[in-house]
Design an enzyme around this catalytic site. Sequence first.
Site, PDB file in Angstrom:
ATOM      1  N   SER A 230     100.459  30.533 110.648  1.00  0.00           N
ATOM      2  CA  SER A 230      99.181  29.911 110.341  1.00  0.00           C
ATOM      3  C   SER A 230      98.688  30.271 108.935  1.00  0.00           C
ATOM      4  O   SER A 230      99.275  29.862 107.949  1.00  0.00           O
ATOM      5  CB  SER A 230      98.171  30.293 111.432  1.00  0.00           C
ATOM      6  OG  SER A 230      97.012  29.513 111.366  1.00  0.00           O
ATOM      7  N   ASP A 241     105.000  27.279  96.260  1.00  0.00           N
ATOM      8  CA  ASP A 241     104.852  25.987  95.575  1.00  0.00           C
ATOM      9  C   ASP A 241     104.461  26.161  94.111  1.00  0.00           C
ATOM     10  O   ASP A 241     104.910  25.400  93.245  1.00  0.00           O
ATOM     11  CB  ASP A 241     103.816  25.116  96.293  1.00  0.00           C
ATOM     12  CG  ASP A 241     104.387  24.411  97.513  1.00  0.00           C
ATOM     13  OD1 ASP A 241     105.563  24.663  97.847  1.00  0.00           O
ATOM     14  OD2 ASP A 241     103.662  23.610  98.133  1.00  0.00           O
ATOM     15  N   LYS A 255     103.567  27.181 112.234  1.00  0.00           N
ATOM     16  CA  LYS A 255     102.352  26.599 112.805  1.00  0.00           C
ATOM     17  C   LYS A 255     101.575  25.929 111.672  1.00  0.00           C
ATOM     18  O   LYS A 255     100.878  26.586 110.909  1.00  0.00           O
ATOM     19  CB  LYS A 255     101.483  27.655 113.474  1.00  0.00           C
ATOM     20  CG  LYS A 255     100.226  27.083 114.132  1.00  0.00           C
ATOM     21  CD  LYS A 255      99.452  28.180 114.872  1.00  0.00           C
ATOM     22  CE  LYS A 255      98.218  27.612 115.561  1.00  0.00           C
ATOM     23  NZ  LYS A 255      97.154  27.252 114.618  1.00  0.00           N
TER      24      LYS A 255
END
Length: 331
Positions: A230, A241, A255
Site C-alpha cells: 500500500s 519512477d 496492493k
Amino acid sequence: GAYKVILDALCYPYSCYYTAEEYSALMESSNGVYCGIGSTVQQNINTMIMTIVKPFVDGPAYEAGMLPGDIIYKVDGKDVTGMDINSVVAMMKGEEGTKVTVTVIREGADDPIDMEITRRMVEVPTIEHEMLKNNIGYIQITEFDDVTVDQFKNAIKDLRSKGMQALVIDLRDNGGGLLTAVVDMLDYMLPKGMIVYTEDKYGAREEYRSTDDDVFELPLAVLINGNSASASEIFAAAIQDYKLGTLVGTSSFGKGIVQSVFPLSDGTAVKLTVSKYYTPNGRSIHGTGVTPDIEVDLLDELKKKVVIEHDEDNQLQAALQYLLEGLKESK
C-alpha cells in the site's frame, strides 16, 4: 449482524463493516498509539490467513514469545480464520492490564500454541534512524501514521547534521497506512511534479503532487519485500519512477487500490474500495507489486528472527555495498 452479512455478500476482501468498537480501534491505530499486544499483522488477501509480521521489541507479544510468520488461529478461543483483519486486531486490543489469549499455528510445531498476553499501551515505533559506517544514514519506517511525517523529517535533519553522505530507507514489513502521510513525506523528497494519482470506476481522477523544487540529492537505496504494501509501495514506486534511488530486496505485496471509511450515524462505519492508484509514470502495481532494481532475498535463517543485526542482514548489506560503490566512484 445484518450490516456484516451485506458487506460479506460482496465477496470482496477489502470491504467490511466496523462495529463502533472496531471503528474506534481503527481510528486509534492511525494515531500511532494504542493499547494492545504490540505487533504488526498482515492478511493474505487470497487465503484470508493472518500472520504476525513483526512483534515490537519489548512489547507484550514479543515477551510472550510470538514470532514473525506465526499464523493467528484464535483470539480468546474464537476461530478468526477468514475474518477481516481490522476486526481481529480490534479483538486483540483492549483496556490496559486486561489479558487476551492468542492462539497461533507455527511452522514446525505439532499443535497450536496458546499465548496469554497482557495488553498495555503501545507507541508504534514508526521511525527509527541511525548513522551507519561510512556516513551512510539508515531510516526504518514501520508504518505511515499521523506521527510519521514529522518523525521522518526530523530523522533526515538529524542525519544531515551528522554528515550523512548517503541514505538507506527500510520499508520492509511495512504494511502501509495513511495516504496523506506518504504523500507529505514524498513531497519532502521529490521535485515538483506527480507523486501518485487515483482513478475511480467512473474515470474521475485525483492527483497528489509535490509542490516545490526541493529534492533529496544524496545517493539513496530503498529496501522492500513481500510485506511492503500500500503506502510503502506508493513511496517505493515514486522513488523508482523519478530515478531518485535504487530499490533493493524482493517484490512488494501488490496492493494498488484505495479504500475509504464511511462513518455511520450510530458510531459504526463501512469500508469500501473507491479507486485504483497509479505511480507517477502511470503504472498500476495491483496484483504485481513493485519490482526491485537489485533483487536480494533475505536468508532463510533470518526470516523467523524478530531482531536481525545489521551485519547479518544480507539485504541491508547489499544496499550498503551498492551505495558505497557509488560514493567511491563519485570521489
